[in-house]
Design a protein around this motif. Structure first.
Motif, PDB file in Angstrom:
ATOM      1  N   VAL A  65      23.249  42.484  31.616  1.00  0.00           N
ATOM      2  CA  VAL A  65      24.859  41.575  31.530  1.00  0.00           C
ATOM      3  C   VAL A  65      26.082  42.338  32.529  1.00  0.00           C
ATOM      4  O   VAL A  65      26.737  43.214  32.317  1.00  0.00           O
ATOM      5  N   VAL A  66      26.918  40.682  33.802  1.00  0.00           N
ATOM      6  CA  VAL A  66      28.050  41.553  33.783  1.00  0.00           C
ATOM      7  C   VAL A  66      28.433  39.837  33.972  1.00  0.00           C
ATOM      8  O   VAL A  66      28.260  38.917  33.366  1.00  0.00           O
ATOM      9  N   THR A  67      29.980  39.757  34.652  1.00  0.00           N
ATOM     10  CA  THR A  67      30.465  38.150  34.040  1.00  0.00           C
ATOM     11  C   THR A  67      30.992  37.653  35.704  1.00  0.00           C
ATOM     12  O   THR A  67      31.679  38.477  36.519  1.00  0.00           O
ATOM     13  N   PRO A  68      31.092  36.390  35.828  1.00  0.00           N
ATOM     14  CA  PRO A  68      30.854  35.422  36.715  1.00  0.00           C
ATOM     15  C   PRO A  68      32.547  35.506  37.220  1.00  0.00           C
ATOM     16  O   PRO A  68      32.728  35.399  36.434  1.00  0.00           O
ATOM     17  N   GLY A  69      33.324  35.502  38.758  1.00  0.00           N
ATOM     18  CA  GLY A  69      34.150  36.197  39.184  1.00  0.00           C
ATOM     19  C   GLY A  69      34.898  35.118  38.639  1.00  0.00           C
ATOM     20  O   GLY A  69      35.874  35.286  38.387  1.00  0.00           O
ATOM     21  N   HIS A  70      34.227  34.067  38.323  1.00  0.00           N
ATOM     22  CA  HIS A  70      35.087  31.971  39.040  1.00  0.00           C
ATOM     23  C   HIS A  70      35.875  32.132  37.401  1.00  0.00           C
ATOM     24  O   HIS A  70      35.927  31.377  37.146  1.00  0.00           O
ATOM     25  N   ALA A  71      34.873  32.583  36.091  1.00  0.00           N
ATOM     26  CA  ALA A  71      36.027  33.112  35.457  1.00  0.00           C
ATOM     27  C   ALA A  71      37.176  33.350  34.904  1.00  0.00           C
ATOM     28  O   ALA A  71      38.052  33.254  33.674  1.00  0.00           O
ATOM     29  N   PHE A  72      37.545  34.045  35.959  1.00  0.00           N
ATOM     30  CA  PHE A  72      39.025  34.507  36.546  1.00  0.00           C
ATOM     31  C   PHE A  72      40.248  33.771  37.192  1.00  0.00           C
ATOM     32  O   PHE A  72      41.401  34.583  37.470  1.00  0.00           O
ATOM     33  N   GLY A  73      39.306  32.585  37.766  1.00  0.00           N
ATOM     34  CA  GLY A  73      40.514  31.899  38.737  1.00  0.00           C
ATOM     35  C   GLY A  73      38.977  31.320  39.874  1.00  0.00           C
ATOM     36  O   GLY A  73      38.455  32.087  40.030  1.00  0.00           O
ATOM     37  N   PRO A  74      39.885  30.682  40.272  1.00  0.00           N
ATOM     38  CA  PRO A  74      39.139  30.067  41.529  1.00  0.00           C
ATOM     39  C   PRO A  74      38.912  30.842  42.680  1.00  0.00           C
ATOM     40  O   PRO A  74      37.653  31.246  43.121  1.00  0.00           O
ATOM     41  N   THR A  75      39.563  32.043  43.180  1.00  0.00           N
ATOM     42  CA  THR A  75      39.489  32.772  43.729  1.00  0.00           C
ATOM     43  C   THR A  75      38.613  33.745  43.569  1.00  0.00           C
ATOM     44  O   THR A  75      38.204  34.016  44.869  1.00  0.00           O
ATOM     45  N   GLY A  76      37.953  34.269  42.773  1.00  0.00           N
ATOM     46  CA  GLY A  76      36.786  34.556  41.155  1.00  0.00           C
ATOM     47  C   GLY A  76      36.504  34.314  41.909  1.00  0.00           C
ATOM     48  O   GLY A  76      34.760  35.138  42.119  1.00  0.00           O
ATOM     49  N   GLU A  77      35.114  33.339  42.838  1.00  0.00           N
ATOM     50  CA  GLU A  77      34.523  33.134  42.952  1.00  0.00           C
ATOM     51  C   GLU A  77      33.443  33.967  44.380  1.00  0.00           C
ATOM     52  O   GLU A  77      34.703  34.226  45.223  1.00  0.00           O
ATOM     53  N   GLY A  78      32.442  34.206  44.283  1.00  0.00           N
ATOM     54  CA  GLY A  78      31.595  35.349  44.803  1.00  0.00           C
ATOM     55  C   GLY A  78      32.047  36.449  44.429  1.00  0.00           C
ATOM     56  O   GLY A  78      31.699  37.301  44.888  1.00  0.00           O
ATOM     57  N   TYR A  79      32.360  36.983  43.884  1.00  0.00           N
ATOM     58  CA  TYR A  79      32.641  38.214  42.911  1.00  0.00           C
ATOM     59  C   TYR A  79      31.936  38.005  41.484  1.00  0.00           C
ATOM     60  O   TYR A  79      31.819  37.174  40.933  1.00  0.00           O
ATOM     61  N   VAL A  80      31.675  39.517  40.737  1.00  0.00           N
ATOM     62  CA  VAL A  80      31.385  39.049  39.652  1.00  0.00           C
ATOM     63  C   VAL A  80      32.319  40.653  39.493  1.00  0.00           C
ATOM     64  O   VAL A  80      32.883  41.618  39.951  1.00  0.00           O
ATOM     65  N   ARG A  81      32.670  40.812  37.912  1.00  0.00           N
ATOM     66  CA  ARG A  81      32.879  41.574  37.495  1.00  0.00           C
ATOM     67  C   ARG A  81      32.302  42.742  36.913  1.00  0.00           C
ATOM     68  O   ARG A  81      31.582  42.368  35.610  1.00  0.00           O
ATOM     69  N   ILE A  82      32.170  43.873  36.472  1.00  0.00           N
ATOM     70  CA  ILE A  82      31.826  45.013  36.655  1.00  0.00           C
ATOM     71  C   ILE A  82      32.502  45.988  35.582  1.00  0.00           C
ATOM     72  O   ILE A  82      32.859  46.886  36.026  1.00  0.00           O
TER      73      ILE A  82
END
Length: 394
Positions: A349-366
Motif C-alpha cells: 500500500v502506497v499513496t497516489p500522488g494526485h491526493a496531494f494536489g494536481p501536480t502530484g499525478e505521475g508520482y506515489v508517496r512511500i
C-alpha cells in the motif's frame, strides 16, 4: 431524520488514507499479507526518558488541571532549542506558543488571517491538511506547482500580480511532505521579499526539520533575514521524537501573529496535558542524541530501499529529508492505477500522488515507516510485477 450539512462540509472530503485502509482490510480478509507504506505514522517509540517523564508525572495528583497555554518549561525549551540548533534568538513569552501538534496550527491559522475568497498560496503537491485549513477559512487555494525542472521549489515569479495582491497567506514546507526536498537560503530570501511586497503572511511547516539525510541539515525559515517580520514556523514532536499520539508542538516567530493565534486558541481548547509538555521540554533540551539516532535509522531504511528499487529498474530520487520517498511511476498508468495494481498484485500500500494536489499525478508517496527488511521485501514484491524496464547494469 436527515440533517443537511453546512456548505463548509464540502471541504471535508473523505481522505485517500481512509479509502486505502478500507481496501487494505478487504485484501487482508481475503488472506493477503499486506505491507502498508501509505501513512507517515512513526513506527518507532519515543526514547525512554520521554516515556518515563510522562509516566512519573502523570502519577502526581496536581498534574490534571488545565494548562491553558504552554507552560514556562516548554516555552523556554523551544527558545533554547532554536538558539542551540539554528542560532536564532526567540522571546519565549511573545514569540513562541504551544500547539496540539503542527496540524492544529496549520488548520487554524488561515481562520485567523484569511477572509472568505482570499487566496492562500499552497504547495502543489502538499500536505492534505493545508486544504482543510483553506476550506475552514472559506479562502481559495492558489497552487504553487513543485516541479522537477525547478528543483521542486515554488516559482514565485510565476504567480500573477492580481493573485498575489489578493493573497493573505503563503504556506511553505521544507523538508517537504510529500516532496522530500530542502529549500535554499536564496529561495527563502526571495519568499521574504515577495511577502513584504504583497503584505503576505508566511507559515513555514518545519515538521521534518530533524529528519534529514547525508548530514545536510535543513535551515529554519526563521533564520532568513526579515523572516520574523513576515512569518512564523510550525513544528511538532510527532516525527522528531516519535510523540505522534501526544499531540504537542509549537508555533514560533512574529509576535503579533503569535498573539492573534493565541487569542483564537483561547476560545478552542485548554492546552496540552502538563506531563506531556514536561516530556516535550526534556526532549527539546536533552534529546539531540536521540534525533541523531532516529536520523541514522531512516537513513539506513532510505538507502536500503532505494538500492533495491534501483535493482528492479525503478529509479527514484533520494529524499533530502523527511520520512517519505516521492517516486515517479510508469507513464502509462495513473497514480491511482499504479496504487491499485500494487495493492492487488504485490500487496503493498502506497499513496497516489494526485491526493496531494494536481501536480502530484505521475508520482506515489512511500512512507519509510517499516524496518529495512520489510521495505526491501516491498520493493522485491513490486519488482516481480515487471512494471519497470530492466536496469542497464543487469
Amino acid at each position: 431524520m436527515e440533517f443537511p450539512h453546512a456548505k463548509r462540509m464540502d471541504g471535508f472530503k473523505t481522505l485517500i488514507f481512509s479509502e486505502l485502509s478500507a481496501y487494505k482490510q478487504l485484501k487482508i480478509s481475503e488472506g493477503a499479507q499486506m505491507i502498508d507504506l501509505s501513512i507517515g505514522s512513526p513506527d518507532l517509540a519515543p526514547p525512554d526518558f520521554i516515556r518515563e517523564t510522562i509516566s512519573e508525572m502523570s502519577k502526581a495528583e496536581d498534574q490534571y488541571g488545565y494548562t491553558l497555554t504552554g507552560i514556562n518549561e516548554f516555552d523556554q525549551s523551544v527558545a533554547a532549542y532554536y538558539d542551540r540548533q539554528h542560532r536564532i534568538t526567540l522571546d519565549p513569552q511573545t514569540e513562541i506558543m504551544l500547539s496540539m501538534g503542527s496540524q492544529d496550527a496549520l488548520v487554524h491559522i488561515p481562520m485567523v488571517f484569511c477572509n472568505p475568497d482570499d487566496y492562500i498560496l499552497v504547495p502543489d503537491p502538499g500536505y492534505t491538511a493545508y486544504e482543510t485549513g483553506i476550506s475552514m477559512a472559506e479562502a481559495k487555494p492558489y497552487y504553487m506547482p513543485l516541479r522537477k525542472e525547478n528543483h521542486f521549489l515554488p516559482d514565485l515569479k510565476a504567480i500573477p500580480a492580481h493573485i498575489a495582491n489578493k493573497t493573505s497567506l503563503m504556506i511553505l514546507n521544507f523538508p517537504g511532505n510529500p516532496v522530500p526536498v530542502q529549500a535554499t537560503s536564496s529561495f527563502y530570501e526571495e519568499a521574504v521579499e515577495f511577502a513584504k511586497k504583497h503584505q503576505i503572511l508566511i507559515v513555514h511547516d518545519f515538521a521534518y526539520g530533524e529528519l534529514y539525510y547525508d548530514g545536510k541539515k535543513p535551515m529554519s525559515f526563521l533564520s532568513t533575514p526579515g523572516a520574523l517580520e513576515v512569518g512564523v514556523e510550525t513544528n511538532s514532536l510527532s516525527k522528531s521524537f516519535n510523540m505522534a499520539g501526544c499531540r504537542v508542538g509549537y508555533v514560533a516567530g512574529n509576535p503579533s501573529v503569535i498573539q492573534s493565534i493565541c487569542q483564537m486558541k483561547s476560545n478552542l481548547d485548554y492546552g496540552v496535558f502538563k506531563p506531556i509538555q514536561l516530556a516535550a521540554a526534556r526532549a527539546l533540551t536533552e534529546g539531540d542524541w536521540y534525533a541523531e539516532e532516529a536520523r541514522a535509522v531512516y537513513q539506513h531504511r532510505r538507502d536500503m530501499f532505494l538500492a533495491r528499487t534501483r535493482s528492479i529498474g525503478w529509479e527514484i530520487p533520494a529524499p533530502e529529508g523527511g520520512m517519505f520517498v516521492w517516486a515517479p511511476i510508469p507513464q502509462n498508468m495513473t497514480s491511482m492505477e499504479f496504487c491499485q495494481t500494487l495493492m492487488d498484485e504485490a500487496h503493498v500500500v502506497v499513496t497516489p500522488g494526485h491526493a496531494f494536489g494536481p501536480t502530484g499525478e505521475g508520482y506515489v508517496r512511500i512512507a519509510l515507516v517499516q524496518d529495512a527488511e520489510v521495505l526491501i521485501e516491498a520493493a522485491e514484491r513490486i519488482g516481480e510485477l515487471a512494471l519497470f524496464p530492466s536496469p542497464s547494469f543487469l
